[in-house]
Design an enzyme around this catalytic site. Structure first.
Site, PDB file in Angstrom:
ATOM      1  N   ARG A 256      25.272  22.059  -1.391  1.00 27.76           N
ATOM      2  CA  ARG A 256      24.284  21.133  -0.991  1.00 27.76           C
ATOM      3  C   ARG A 256      23.242  20.699  -1.840  1.00 27.76           C
ATOM      4  NH1 ARG A 256      25.253  25.901   2.123  1.00 27.76           N
ATOM      5  NH2 ARG A 256      26.125  25.728   4.140  1.00 27.76           N
TER       6      ARG A 256
ATOM      7  N   LYS B 178      22.364  28.820   2.990  1.00 32.54           N
ATOM      8  CA  LYS B 178      21.513  28.894   4.259  1.00 32.54           C
ATOM      9  C   LYS B 178      21.679  30.332   4.787  1.00 32.54           C
ATOM     10  CE  LYS B 178      22.383  24.246   6.251  1.00 32.54           C
ATOM     11  NZ  LYS B 178      22.927  23.450   7.455  1.00 32.54           N
TER      12      LYS B 178
ATOM     13  N   HIS C 215      25.097  14.247   0.798  1.00 31.63           N
ATOM     14  CA  HIS C 215      25.873  14.949   1.374  1.00 31.63           C
ATOM     15  C   HIS C 215      27.436  14.246   1.398  1.00 31.63           C
ATOM     16  CE1 HIS C 215      25.017  18.691   3.456  1.00 31.63           C
ATOM     17  NE2 HIS C 215      25.967  18.339   4.477  1.00 31.63           N
TER      18      HIS C 215
ATOM     19  N   ARG D   4      29.263  15.940  -1.006  1.00 30.53           N
ATOM     20  CA  ARG D   4      29.887  16.914  -0.510  1.00 30.53           C
ATOM     21  C   ARG D   4      31.062  16.638   0.399  1.00 30.53           C
ATOM     22  NH1 ARG D   4      28.097  22.557   0.541  1.00 30.53           N
ATOM     23  NH2 ARG D   4      28.356  22.980   2.993  1.00 30.53           N
TER      24      ARG D   4
ATOM     25  N   HIS E 134      30.162  27.440   4.511  1.00 33.09           N
ATOM     26  CA  HIS E 134      29.806  27.369   6.085  1.00 33.09           C
ATOM     27  C   HIS E 134      30.220  28.867   6.495  1.00 33.09           C
ATOM     28  CE1 HIS E 134      31.405  22.990   5.944  1.00 33.09           C
ATOM     29  NE2 HIS E 134      29.978  22.869   5.663  1.00 33.09           N
TER      30      HIS E 134
ATOM     31  N   TYR F 192      36.679  18.205   8.367  1.00 31.22           N
ATOM     32  CA  TYR F 192      37.311  17.408   7.173  1.00 31.22           C
ATOM     33  C   TYR F 192      38.811  17.490   7.414  1.00 31.22           C
ATOM     34  CZ  TYR F 192      32.855  18.318   5.101  1.00 31.22           C
ATOM     35  OH  TYR F 192      31.479  18.269   5.019  1.00 31.22           O
TER      36      TYR F 192
END
Length: 302
Positions: free
Chosen positions: A149, A173, A248, A251, A274, A283
């Site tokens: 990120r 995150k 992004h 990414r 994730h 994806y």
């Protein structure tokens, strides 16, 4: 307790206790401030379901996107669940709050050839030795090569990079740390930037010590996400046909190209950081071309 004071306390709890990302804390804080503006001076317990519905209706009338409405409702539900635990309200008024479902859009993806051409062109320009171009080339190689990120990229310190093993240690995150690999082109770009480009940017910091940050701005301070956005928009925009593109997109492209190349979905999930496999599965929709090619090669009636 007044609603605005409770909202400020909740935002502090999100940051210090739950350790959510600064972007999430800012977004929830903005949502609750918007709610507070519709119930000025109200106590937390005075905000009922009708007030919440009125708040979302006003947001709809001013044209807020479905995704924004869904986030606002999530912010309200999260806040009142916390307020109930803290004894600030006798009951949770948000339990019956309904918001439009967030529409799922496929991410913008550049082709592998398009990204390769963009990176090769940037490498040629960086060969002049310009420190900013050396930085930009290393930035984009790392973004695409590791699929991190933008906040993880700008948060990198020199001690987070292992050039010998070609890995990065990033803080994602929820303050979750993970180690991600990157490729040979990214390693070469990093070595060149750290050896020839970064020292020049450090010298521009004048009397300010730039610290251990890997990527620096033109004045020697740690590069900001905004600066990375500008680089990506300028370099990748021509590839995807619009300047409205950010980090992004690299990414997304990296994840799609990994799956196209046969990478396991769970391995990609781990690399992207994730929490849910469902987030990574988007994806698989982007990579439908891989499925079609496999079908044509393997099915007896293709």
């Amino acid at each position: 307790m007044q609603f605005d004071r409770a909202a400020a306390a909740y935002a502090d709890q999100l940051s210090r206790v739950r350790r959510l990302s600064p972007a999430t804390v800012r977004a929830y804080g903005a949502d609750l401030r918007d709610l507070s503006a519709t119930v000025p001076g109200a106590e937390v317990g005075e905000v009922d379901l009708e007030a919440l519905r009125e708040w979302l209706w006003r947001a709809t009338q001013r044209g807020d996107a479905r995704a924004t409405l869904a986030r606002r409702a999530a912010a309200a539900r999260s806040f009142f669940a916390w307020a109930l635990e803290e004894g600030l309200v006798p009951a949770d008024p948000s339990l019956r709050l309904v918001a439009p479902k967030r529409g799922r859009t496929l991410p913008r993806v550049a082709t592998a050839d398009g990204v390769r051409g963009m990176l090769d062109g940037l490498a040629d320009r960086a060969a002049t030795g310009d420190p900013v171009l050396l930085r930009d080339h290393a930035m984009l190689e790392v973004l695409y090569g590791s699929a991190v990120r933008v906040s993880e990229l700008t948060g990198l310190d020199q001690g987070d990079i292992d050039l010998q093993r070609a890995t990065l240690r990033v803080l994602g995150k929820g303050a979750k740390e993970r180690v991600v690999p990157f490729g040979v082109p990214a390693r070469r770009a990093l070595e060149t930037y750290l050896g020839r480009g970064r020292p020049v940017l450090v010298a521009r910091a004048a009397h300010r010590a730039p610290g251990p940050a890997v990527f620096l701005g033109v004045r020697g301070a740690r590069a900001t996400p905004r600066a990375v956005y500008d680089v990506v928009a300028r370099e990748l925009g021509a590839v995807v046909g619009t300047a409205a593109v950010g980090p992004h997109a690299l990414r997304h492209s990296a994840a799609t190209h990994l799956l196209d190349g046969g990478a396991d979905l769970r391995a990609v999930q781990e690399m992207l950081g994730h929490a849910s496999l469902g987030t990574t599965q988007i994806y698989t929709h982007v990579s439908s071309g891989r499925l079609a090619a496999t079908y044509r090669l393997a099915h007896p009636r293709a």
